[in-house]
Design a protein around this motif. Sequence first.
Motif, short mmCIF file in Angstrom:
data_model
loop_
_atom_site.label_atom_id
_atom_site.label_comp_id
_atom_site.label_asym_id
_atom_site.label_seq_id
_atom_site.Cartn_x
_atom_site.Cartn_y
_atom_site.Cartn_z
N THR A 181 0.84 -1.19 0.00
CA THR A 181 0.00 0.00 0.00
C THR A 181 0.88 1.24 0.00
O THR A 181 1.78 1.37 0.84
N SER A 183 1.32 5.69 -1.46
CA SER A 183 0.65 6.95 -1.78
C SER A 183 0.92 7.42 -3.20
O SER A 183 0.53 8.53 -3.56
N THR A 185 0.64 6.70 -7.53
CA THR A 185 -0.46 6.31 -8.41
C THR A 185 0.05 5.23 -9.36
O THR A 185 1.25 4.97 -9.44
N MET A 248 -3.39 4.38 -2.61
CA MET A 248 -4.32 5.03 -1.70
C MET A 248 -4.99 6.23 -2.35
O MET A 248 -4.38 6.93 -3.17
N THR A 249 -6.23 6.46 -1.98
CA THR A 249 -6.93 7.66 -2.43
C THR A 249 -6.48 8.85 -1.57
O THR A 249 -5.88 8.68 -0.50
N ASP A 250 -6.78 10.05 -2.05
CA ASP A 250 -6.41 11.24 -1.29
C ASP A 250 -7.10 11.24 0.08
O ASP A 250 -6.51 11.69 1.08
N GLU A 251 -8.32 10.72 0.15
CA GLU A 251 -9.02 10.67 1.43
C GLU A 251 -8.34 9.70 2.39
O GLU A 251 -8.19 9.99 3.59
N GLU A 252 -7.89 8.57 1.90
CA GLU A 252 -7.19 7.60 2.74
C GLU A 252 -5.86 8.18 3.22
O GLU A 252 -5.46 7.98 4.38
N PRO A 269 1.30 12.23 -0.47
CA PRO A 269 1.06 12.36 -1.92
C PRO A 269 2.14 13.16 -2.63
O PRO A 269 2.31 13.04 -3.84
N ARG A 272 4.64 11.68 -5.21
CA ARG A 272 4.31 11.47 -6.62
C ARG A 272 5.10 12.38 -7.55
O ARG A 272 5.19 12.12 -8.75
#
Length: 319
Positions: A181, A183, A185, A248-252, A269, A272
Motif C-alpha cells: 500500500t 501513496s 499512483t 491510496m486515495t487522497d481521502e485515505e 502524496p 508522486r
Amino acid sequence: MTTVFVTSATGSQGSALCNELRNLGWNVRATTRDLNSPVAQSLLSAGVHLTLGNWDDEDSLRKGLEGSNKLFLCLLPSLTDFDQAPRRAALIARVAREVGVNHVVSSTTLGSFLVEPGFVPSIRLGPFFDAHVRSKKRVEQAAIDGGFAHWTVLRPGFFMANFVEPKIQFGYIETKEGSWTNSLTAESPLGLVDHLDIARFAVAAFQDPTTYHGRKLGVISEELQVQDAMDQLADAIGDGRSIKAIFMTDEEIAREQAKGSWLFFSSEPCLRHLSGYTDLDELQRLVPGLMTFKDFLIREKEAVRVTYLSLIDVHPTPL
C-alpha cells in the motif's frame, strides 16, 4: 594519501563506500560503538581503521577523524528527536574542518527537494514527514556551511534494499503478505536506488571535486512504475506468488496523515512528484552501468530467500 572518514560505516551506504574506497587503495577511517559486530569485523578485515566512539563525543570524533582529508556525512534520523542528526552533523563538520578535512560528500534523501525554496507544485507535507525532511535538510546545510573547499549533496531515492531484510522491517513488511500500500499512483514512476550506486556516486564526487562541487544531485538507479517493481520482486521470489500494488486515495492519505504516521509511502502524496528532480540520463553519464532492480534482486538472491522463503524469524537490526 587520500584518507576518507566515513560516518555510518556499518550501515548499507557506509559499508558499501568503505569497500569501494579500499578497492581504490584509499585510507578509510570511521568510528563505531561496537568493534566486535560482524560488519565492523568485516570492515577491519578490509583495512578500514575503526575507533571506538560515538557522534556525541567530541574527543572520540577527533581521534577518529585525525589524519582525514575527506568526509562522507550520512546520518540516520531519530524519529523521536529531529534535532539529533543536525546537531551531530554540525559537530562532525566542525571537528572535521579543525583536523584538516577540505572535502565533504553528504547523503540525505530525495525528499529534501520538497522543502527547497520554489518547490513546484506546492504541496503541504504531513507534519511528521515535514519534520523528517527538514532534519535531513539541516544535515545537508551543516556540510554546505562547514567551510569545506568542496561539497556535494547526494539525495538518494527509494532504496531497493527496502524490500529485503533487514530494511524491510522498517515499513515494507506488507510485501510478504502479497501487497504494498502506497501513496503513489499507477502512473507514478518510482525512483529506485541501489546503495552500491550511492557509494559509486560518492566515489565519483571524491575523485572529481570540481565537477561535483556545489551540486545537490538526486540519485536513482532505475525508474519503474510501482506494479512493475512488485512483479519483478514476485518473479525473483519464484514461488508463484503475486504482489499487488495498492494505491491510496487522497481521502485515505489524509486519514493517515491525521494519525501522524511515519510510514511515508502510505501517507505522502507529494512523493508522486519526486521524479521531476532526477535525470536518469545524466546519472548514467556520470556513473555508467547503474543497477537495475531485476539485477539487484539477482545479486541479493540470498536476502530475497531469507526474507520471503525462510521460516526463520529475522529481527530488525539497526543500520
